[in-house]
Design an enzyme around this catalytic site. Sequence first.
Site, PDB file in Angstrom:
ATOM      1  N   ASN A 178       0.722  -0.964   0.005  1.00 26.91           N
ATOM      2  CA  ASN A 178       0.138  -0.011  -0.126  1.00 26.91           C
ATOM      3  C   ASN A 178       0.837   1.147  -0.020  1.00 26.91           C
ATOM      4  OD1 ASN A 178       0.675  -0.604   2.712  1.00 26.91           O
ATOM      5  ND2 ASN A 178      -1.006   0.468   3.363  1.00 26.91           N
TER       6      ASN A 178
ATOM      7  N   GLU B 136       0.428   5.285   0.385  1.00 25.84           N
ATOM      8  CA  GLU B 136      -0.384   6.439   0.972  1.00 25.84           C
ATOM      9  C   GLU B 136       0.227   7.732   0.270  1.00 25.84           C
ATOM     10  OE1 GLU B 136      -1.224   6.001   4.997  1.00 25.84           O
ATOM     11  OE2 GLU B 136      -2.467   4.036   4.500  1.00 25.84           O
TER      12      GLU B 136
ATOM     13  N   CYS C 195      -4.239   0.758  -2.460  1.00 21.15           N
ATOM     14  CA  CYS C 195      -4.036  -0.595  -1.622  1.00 21.15           C
ATOM     15  C   CYS C 195      -3.004  -1.569  -1.996  1.00 21.15           C
ATOM     16  CB  CYS C 195      -5.335  -1.364  -1.591  1.00 21.15           C
ATOM     17  SG  CYS C 195      -6.680  -0.849  -0.564  1.00 21.15           S
TER      18      CYS C 195
ATOM     19  N   GLU D 164      -2.987  -4.823  -2.776  1.00 22.20           N
ATOM     20  CA  GLU D 164      -3.536  -5.615  -3.816  1.00 22.20           C
ATOM     21  C   GLU D 164      -3.706  -5.180  -5.075  1.00 22.20           C
ATOM     22  OE1 GLU D 164      -4.659  -4.887  -0.665  1.00 22.20           O
ATOM     23  OE2 GLU D 164      -6.167  -6.450   0.051  1.00 22.20           O
TER      24      GLU D 164
ATOM     25  N   CYS E 154     -10.216  -5.167   0.554  1.00 16.17           N
ATOM     26  CA  CYS E 154     -11.402  -4.171   0.633  1.00 16.17           C
ATOM     27  C   CYS E 154     -12.109  -4.543  -0.604  1.00 16.17           C
ATOM     28  CB  CYS E 154     -10.731  -2.732   0.553  1.00 16.17           C
ATOM     29  SG  CYS E 154     -10.386  -2.244  -1.091  1.00 16.17           S
TER      30      CYS E 154
ATOM     31  N   CYS F 264     -10.791  -3.670  -4.149  1.00 13.33           N
ATOM     32  CA  CYS F 264      -9.613  -4.623  -4.751  1.00 13.33           C
ATOM     33  C   CYS F 264     -10.303  -5.887  -4.985  1.00 13.33           C
ATOM     34  CB  CYS F 264      -8.614  -5.021  -3.475  1.00 13.33           C
ATOM     35  SG  CYS F 264      -7.601  -3.612  -3.430  1.00 13.33           S
TER      36      CYS F 264
HETATM   37  N1  THU Z   1      -4.968  -1.451   2.764  1.00 18.36           N
HETATM   38  C1  THU Z   1      -4.423  -2.321   1.812  1.00 18.36           C
HETATM   39  O1  THU Z   1      -3.457  -2.082   1.396  1.00 18.36           O
HETATM   40  N2  THU Z   1      -5.398  -3.595   1.564  1.00 18.36           N
HETATM   41  C2  THU Z   1      -6.135  -4.012   2.281  1.00 18.36           C
HETATM   42  O2  THU Z   1      -6.743  -5.209   1.988  1.00 18.36           O
HETATM   43  C3  THU Z   1      -7.101  -2.993   3.269  1.00 18.36           C
HETATM   44  C4  THU Z   1      -6.382  -1.888   3.304  1.00 18.36           C
HETATM   45  C5  THU Z   1      -4.539  -0.233   3.042  1.00 18.36           C
HETATM   46  C6  THU Z   1      -5.193   0.896   2.414  1.00 18.36           C
HETATM   47  C7  THU Z   1      -4.421   2.154   3.472  1.00 18.36           C
HETATM   48  O3  THU Z   1      -3.160   2.420   2.873  1.00 18.36           O
HETATM   49  C8  THU Z   1      -4.336   1.360   4.832  1.00 18.36           C
HETATM   50  O4  THU Z   1      -4.250  -0.063   4.470  1.00 18.36           O
HETATM   51  C9  THU Z   1      -5.419   1.588   5.798  1.00 18.36           C
HETATM   52  O5  THU Z   1      -6.694   1.273   5.006  1.00 18.36           O
END
Ligand code: THU
Length: 160
Positions: free
Chosen positions: A62, A64, A73, A75, A112, A115
């Site tokens: 991930n 940000e 994310c 995935e 999520c 994804c």
């Molecule tokens: N996130 C992911 O990368 N994958 C997931 O399956 C759930 C959430 C990330 C998004 C964000 O950067 C952080 O986790 C918190 O939500």
Amino acid sequence: MKTISLDIRYEEYSSIEEMEHRDQALVREAIEAQKSSYAPYSKFNVGAAVRLEDGTFVRGSNQENAAYPSGLCAERTAMFAASAAHPGVPMEAIAIAGGFGHQVAKTPCSPCGACRQVMAEYQTLSGKPLSVIMFGTQRIWRFSKVDDILPFIFDSFNEK
Ligand code: THU
């Protein structure tokens, strides 16, 4: 009127060693991928890895951004990287590992909705099941196809 129920099955493993070798390797890639997570805002670090039909692994984590919705994310980072670098090569499996502070959590990291939708599209494109492995240090879940984590998939190909 009738009531219809769905039967969703998945495998639960208590350790990585119980899994098939190729899935063990994929999970290890996802754990490794977590190290490159850039998540200074949520502090929740996620790693993902895709295994292609030809055996190639592609990692993602991930990423940000100060403008929060601009992040992505793990995935989708992994799947988009796989599709960009290896267009048309079917994705066979994806593994996910996440937790706070660059540690992998005890409970499996569940993807999520956005994804899942992207997984569904790549599965439809290839016409072969894409398995999803959610890793946690205490238990690991393996779903043999995306349909099992996203029933009633929106699929623009349905109408064709
Ligand atoms: N996130 C992911 O990368 N994958 C997931 O399956 C759930 C959430 C990330 C998004 C964000 O950067 C952080 O986790 C918190 O939500």
